[in-house]
Design an enzyme around this catalytic site. Structure first.
Site, PDB file in Angstrom:
ATOM      1  N   LYS A  36       0.809  -1.223   0.000  1.00 23.04           N
ATOM      2  CA  LYS A  36       0.000   0.000   0.000  1.00 23.04           C
ATOM      3  C   LYS A  36       0.845   1.277   0.000  1.00 23.04           C
ATOM      4  O   LYS A  36       0.412   2.307  -0.477  1.00 23.04           O
ATOM      5  CB  LYS A  36      -0.969   0.024   1.188  1.00 23.04           C
ATOM      6  CG  LYS A  36      -0.372   0.468   2.531  1.00 23.04           C
ATOM      7  CD  LYS A  36      -1.500   0.715   3.543  1.00 23.04           C
ATOM      8  CE  LYS A  36      -1.040   1.303   4.860  1.00 23.04           C
ATOM      9  NZ  LYS A  36      -0.254   0.383   5.703  1.00 23.04           N
ATOM     10  N   HIS A  80       2.027  -3.386  14.938  1.00 31.79           N
ATOM     11  CA  HIS A  80       2.604  -2.266  14.178  1.00 31.79           C
ATOM     12  C   HIS A  80       2.750  -1.107  15.161  1.00 31.79           C
ATOM     13  O   HIS A  80       1.777  -0.716  15.791  1.00 31.79           O
ATOM     14  CB  HIS A  80       1.678  -1.895  13.014  1.00 31.79           C
ATOM     15  CG  HIS A  80       2.327  -1.009  11.981  1.00 31.79           C
ATOM     16  ND1 HIS A  80       2.892   0.199  12.293  1.00 31.79           N
ATOM     17  CD2 HIS A  80       2.503  -1.172  10.649  1.00 31.79           C
ATOM     18  CE1 HIS A  80       3.389   0.753  11.190  1.00 31.79           C
ATOM     19  NE2 HIS A  80       3.168  -0.062  10.175  1.00 31.79           N
ATOM     20  N   GLU A  86       6.967  -5.911   8.157  1.00 32.71           N
ATOM     21  CA  GLU A  86       6.161  -5.375   7.051  1.00 32.71           C
ATOM     22  C   GLU A  86       6.557  -3.935   6.738  1.00 32.71           C
ATOM     23  O   GLU A  86       5.735  -3.023   6.809  1.00 32.71           O
ATOM     24  CB  GLU A  86       4.668  -5.421   7.430  1.00 32.71           C
ATOM     25  CG  GLU A  86       4.141  -6.808   7.729  1.00 32.71           C
ATOM     26  CD  GLU A  86       2.794  -6.774   8.458  1.00 32.71           C
ATOM     27  OE1 GLU A  86       2.347  -5.688   8.871  1.00 32.71           O
ATOM     28  OE2 GLU A  86       2.195  -7.845   8.603  1.00 32.71           O
TER      29      GLU A  86
HETATM   30  C1  LIG Z   1       0.722   0.365   6.412  1.00 37.24           C
HETATM   31  C2  LIG Z   1       1.126  -0.903   7.020  1.00 37.24           C
HETATM   32  C3  LIG Z   1       2.474  -1.274   7.041  1.00 37.24           C
HETATM   33  C4  LIG Z   1       3.600  -0.397   6.545  1.00 37.24           C
HETATM   34  O1  LIG Z   1       3.914   0.555   7.490  1.00 37.24           O
HETATM   35  P1  LIG Z   1       5.167   1.539   7.329  1.00 37.24           P
HETATM   36  O2  LIG Z   1       5.024   2.430   8.486  1.00 37.24           O
HETATM   37  O3  LIG Z   1       5.049   2.233   6.018  1.00 37.24           O
HETATM   38  O4  LIG Z   1       6.397   0.719   7.409  1.00 37.24           O
HETATM   39  C5  LIG Z   1       2.777  -2.514   7.569  1.00 37.24           C
HETATM   40  N1  LIG Z   1       1.819  -3.337   8.048  1.00 37.24           N
HETATM   41  C6  LIG Z   1       0.520  -3.000   8.042  1.00 37.24           C
HETATM   42  C7  LIG Z   1      -0.474  -3.969   8.564  1.00 37.24           C
HETATM   43  C8  LIG Z   1       0.135  -1.770   7.554  1.00 37.24           C
HETATM   44  O5  LIG Z   1      -1.168  -1.443   7.573  1.00 37.24           O
END
Ligand SMILES: *Cc1c(COP(=O)(O)O)cnc(C)c1O
Length: 429
Positions: free
Chosen positions: A78, A207, A284
């Site tokens: 994304k 996250h 991620e």
């Molecule tokens: C958006 C998102 C990410 C990426 O996050 P960054 O801060 O850009 O590294 C990773 N995991 C999930 C579930 C997300 O929604």
């Protein structure tokens, strides 16, 4: 910086879209200027465009592997789904975090095995879970009891990661915890309901929030993840063995190294050597791989003087690439360049008017506003910032524009975001 191969650039065909260099865009303003000048000369147009430096992406993958060798990255699509970025990450051995069938489809189309995809959207439509089952994407996150029944019905063989809310989201610019992640008191009932449904929980994900500068957030989240591993053991569930530390990483070297060091020591603190032997750790990252690789070049298409105030229109804005970019970051990343008089013929010999909001050569500055091109008054990307006097057909160049930029653009008012991307590839020989 003279290692840049001018000859090969000047010999380019008129349909310029791929430039081979042995220098990298990075923070080298001289090189950025040269590349843009070359592009303007070969393809005169006032349209906004991106330059994507794939060499930087490879460097970042090296940096990742050096600092977190035990953590397999699943790039969060994304953040920026540009096909050349995705293809480079595939070539570098990345796996992928997808949140929708169409993201999954785009990654499978690059020849990636479904085993290298995590479906990391905790709440999914039933038909989307069914799609994941059909194409063999078997690792899925969830954070609510409601999701269990859907997964039991449509994808009972998948492995689940329970997404928990990170205990500490301070120090990040994009908190996610109000929407995502089970609370501590929800974990045990969720695990029990999953077990009752006959589904397999493989591990835990979290996250710490996007663009995080609070590295201790990884420590407290890993401690919370360990508590979930223990709770599962208490419930006599099969041992959990996957740890997904999410995203939030920035690529600025000292910040990334500090975050990576915290992750490493925290995993070692909370998981014994024996536990670590059967542990798979994944992450991620989105911003980490995408942000610095893209440079956006916009054109000043209009100007108005109101007393001391200077107002400018550029051909990219809120509804294009700048919806989720913080104005301070925009100003700090900006370089203004002067074009030749008819704007179509490259840029002038000493073209730098401004770096990071400051006039070069000490010229006077004015309180200035930068508008995007649409007919919405909210389409304003800077306001009240000090900029030197700029003119129509000057270029405003924004570095570090790869994360949550073009990916968020809409076609409001018929504009969209910069459509052309020039690709820099690297020949280091
Ligand atoms: C958006 C998102 C990410 C990426 O996050 P960054 O801060 O850009 O590294 C990773 N995991 C999930 C579930 C997300 O929604």
């Amino acid at each position: 910086m003279e290692s840049w191969n001018v000859k090969s650039l000047e010999a380019l065909p008129s349909a310029l879209d791929q430039v081979v260099t042995n220098s990298r865009l990075g923070d080298d303003e001289y090189f950025i200027q040269k590349i843009i000048s070359m592009i303007k000369k070969l393809q005169p147009s006032e349209e906004a465009f991106y330059v994507l430096d794939l060499g930087l992406v490879s460097n970042l993958m090296d940096t990742w592997k050096r600092n977190l060798p035990m953590v397999q990255p699943f790039y969060a699509v994304k953040c920026n789904p540009h096909p050349n970025l995705l293809a480079t990450l595939v070539a570098q051995g990345s796996s992928f975090d997808c949140a929708s069938p169409s993201e999954i489809e785009s990654i499978l189309a690059l020849g990636v095995s479904p085993d290298h995809i995590i479906y990391a959207n905790p709440c999914k439509a039933s038909s989307h879970i069914k799609y994941a089952a059909e194409v063999g994407v078997n690792l899925i996150t969830y954070d609510s009891v409601g999701e269990i029944e859907k997964i039991r019905k449509w994808h009972p063989k998948c492995s689940l990661l329970i997404r928990i809310k990170a205990p500490d989201e301070s120090g990040c610019n994009w908190p996610l915890g109000s929407k995502f992640g089970a609370l501590p008191e929800e974990v045990s009932p969720l695990l029990q309901a999953t077990q009752t449904a006959g589904l397999r929980v493989a591990g835990v994900s979290f996250h710490v929030g996007g663009e995080s500068y609070n590295f201790q957030a990884y420590k407290t989240a890993l401690e919370a993840a360990k508590a979930v591993f223990q709770e599962a053991a208490k419930l006599s569930m099969p041992p959990l063995h996957v740890l997904d530390i999410g995203g939030g990483f920035v690529s600025e070297p000292s910040s990334f190294e500090a975050a990576a060091a915290t992750v490493k020591t925290s995993v070692e603190t909370y998981f014994s050597e024996e536990e670590r032997r059967s542990l798979t750790v994944i992450a991620e990252p989105g911003r980490f791989f995408a942000e610095t690789a893209f440079t956006l070049v916009t054109n000043i298409i209009g100007k108005r003087v109101r007393g001391e105030d200077r107002q400018y229109w550029i051909n990219e804005g809120f509804y294009g690439s700048m919806m989720l970019v913080n104005p301070k970051t925009l100003l700090e990343s900006c370089i203004a360049l002067k074009c030749m008089s008819n704007n179509s013929d490259g840029i002038e010999k000493n073209p730098v008017l401004m770096v990071c909001g400051k006039a070069t050569g000490g010229a006077r500055t004015y309180s200035s506003t930068l508008f995007g091109p649409t007919c919405d008054s909210a389409d304003k990307v800077l306001e009240g910032d000090q900029l030197p006097e700029l003119e129509v057909n000057n270029l405003l160049v924004f570095r570090n524009m790869g994360a949550y930029t073009s990916a968020c653009s809409s076609h409001f008012n018929g504009f969209g975001s910069a459509k052309i991307t020039y690709i820099l590839t690297h020949d280091d020989s």
